[in-house]
Design a protein around this motif. Structure first.
Motif, mmCIF file in Angstrom:
data_model
loop_
_atom_site.group_PDB
_atom_site.id
_atom_site.type_symbol
_atom_site.label_atom_id
_atom_site.label_comp_id
_atom_site.label_asym_id
_atom_site.label_seq_id
_atom_site.Cartn_x
_atom_site.Cartn_y
_atom_site.Cartn_z
ATOM 1 N N LEU A 1 -15.145 69.929 32.491
ATOM 2 C CA LEU A 1 -13.888 70.603 32.798
ATOM 3 C C LEU A 1 -13.859 71.951 32.087
ATOM 4 N N THR A 2 -13.163 72.896 32.696
ATOM 5 C CA THR A 2 -12.978 74.190 32.037
ATOM 6 C C THR A 2 -11.911 74.033 30.956
ATOM 7 N N ILE A 3 -11.816 75.012 30.067
ATOM 8 C CA ILE A 3 -10.812 74.978 28.998
ATOM 9 C C ILE A 3 -9.409 74.947 29.603
ATOM 10 N N LYS A 4 -9.223 75.705 30.671
ATOM 11 C CA LYS A 4 -7.918 75.745 31.344
ATOM 12 C C LYS A 4 -7.568 74.365 31.916
ATOM 13 N N GLU A 5 -8.542 73.675 32.502
ATOM 14 C CA GLU A 5 -8.309 72.343 33.068
ATOM 15 C C GLU A 5 -7.992 71.332 31.970
ATOM 16 N N VAL A 6 -8.703 71.412 30.856
ATOM 17 C CA VAL A 6 -8.451 70.503 29.736
ATOM 18 C C VAL A 6 -7.056 70.739 29.177
ATOM 19 N N THR A 7 -6.691 72.007 28.974
ATOM 20 C CA THR A 7 -5.359 72.349 28.459
ATOM 21 C C THR A 7 -4.284 71.843 29.406
ATOM 22 N N SER A 8 -4.501 72.028 30.694
ATOM 23 C CA SER A 8 -3.543 71.563 31.700
ATOM 24 C C SER A 8 -3.405 70.044 31.661
ATOM 25 N N LEU A 9 -4.511 69.338 31.481
ATOM 26 C CA LEU A 9 -4.505 67.877 31.408
ATOM 27 C C LEU A 9 -3.744 67.400 30.175
ATOM 28 N N ILE A 10 -3.977 68.035 29.049
ATOM 29 C CA ILE A 10 -3.280 67.663 27.814
ATOM 30 C C ILE A 10 -1.785 67.947 27.944
ATOM 31 N N ASP A 11 -1.454 69.098 28.492
ATOM 32 C CA ASP A 11 -0.043 69.461 28.659
ATOM 33 C C ASP A 11 0.677 68.547 29.645
#
Length: 170
Positions: free
Chosen positions: A126-136
Motif C-alpha cells: 500500500l502507498t503511504i496515502k492508502e495506509v493513512t486513509s486506512l488508519i483514519d
C-alpha cells in the motif's frame, strides 16, 4: 475407403457418445457429489471446450493418448486462455476421465498430465496515502470499538504481523 456420409455418421456418433458421457458425468457431480449449480456449470463449460476440440479434430474421446491431451492444451493456449484457466480445464478433464474410466471402462490419457506452473506474484504494498486513509477510517467519535479497530490497524502496520496473528491476540 469410407465415403463422406459414413465419415460424417461416424463423427456424429463419436460426438453423441461424448455428449452422453458428459451428461452422465454432470449428473454424477450434481446427484452423487452434491456440487453446486455454479460448479457443475463450470465443469460443463470446460468440458464443452474439450468437446469442440474433439469435433474439430475428429477425435474419439475413448481412444485419446497423452499427445492429444497436450494438443488440447496447445489449442487452449492458442485461444489465449490464461494458465489458471488452462489448469482448470485440465483439472475438469482429469475428473471427467477418472469418472469415465470407472463407469465406461475407458482409458485415462490425462492421468500422467501435470498442471502448468503458475508464476507467483508478489503482494502489492500500500502507498503511504492508502495506509493513512486506512488508519483514519478506523476512527469514529464515541464508538469504543473503533478504538480497538484503530489499535489493531496500527499494530498491523507497525509490526508487519499477519491478520490471523493480530486477531489471535488476547
Amino acid at each position: 475407403m469410407l465415403e463422406k456420409s459414413a465419415i460424417t455418421r461416424l463423427l456424429w456418433l463419436t460426438v453423441m457418445k461424448f455428449e452422453n458421457a458428459l451428461q452422465s458425468f454432470i449428473d454424477h457431480l450434481t446427484i452423487e457429489r452434491g456440487l453446486s449449480l455454479n460448479s457443475t456449470s463450470a465443469y460443463r463449460r470446460d468440458l464443452t471446450k474439450f468437446g469442440r476440440f474433439l469435433a474439430e479434430n475428429s477425435l474419439d474421446f475413448e481412444k485419446l493418448t497423452e499427445i492429444e491431451i497436450t494438443n488440447f492444451e496447445v489449442w487452449l493456449k492458442q485461444a489465449q486462455l490464461s494458465i489458471n484457466s488452462i489448469n482448470r480445464n485440465i483439472s475438469a478433464l482429469k475428473s471427467f476421465y477418472k469418472y469415465a474410466a470407472q463407469e465406461f471402462s475407458t482409458s485415462n490419457p490425462v492421468s500422467a498430465v501435470a498442471s502448468s506452473k503458475v508464476p507467483r506474484r508478489l503482494p502489492k504494498a500500500l502507498t503511504i496515502k492508502e495506509v493513512t486513509s486506512l488508519i483514519d477510517a478506523t476512527k469514529r467519535e464515541g464508538d469504543p470499538i473503533s478504538l480497538r479497530d484503530h489499535a489493531m490497524v496500527e499494530l498491523l502496520y507497525g509490526t508487519g504481523a499477519r491478520v490471523s496473528e493480530i486477531v489471535g491476540i488476547d
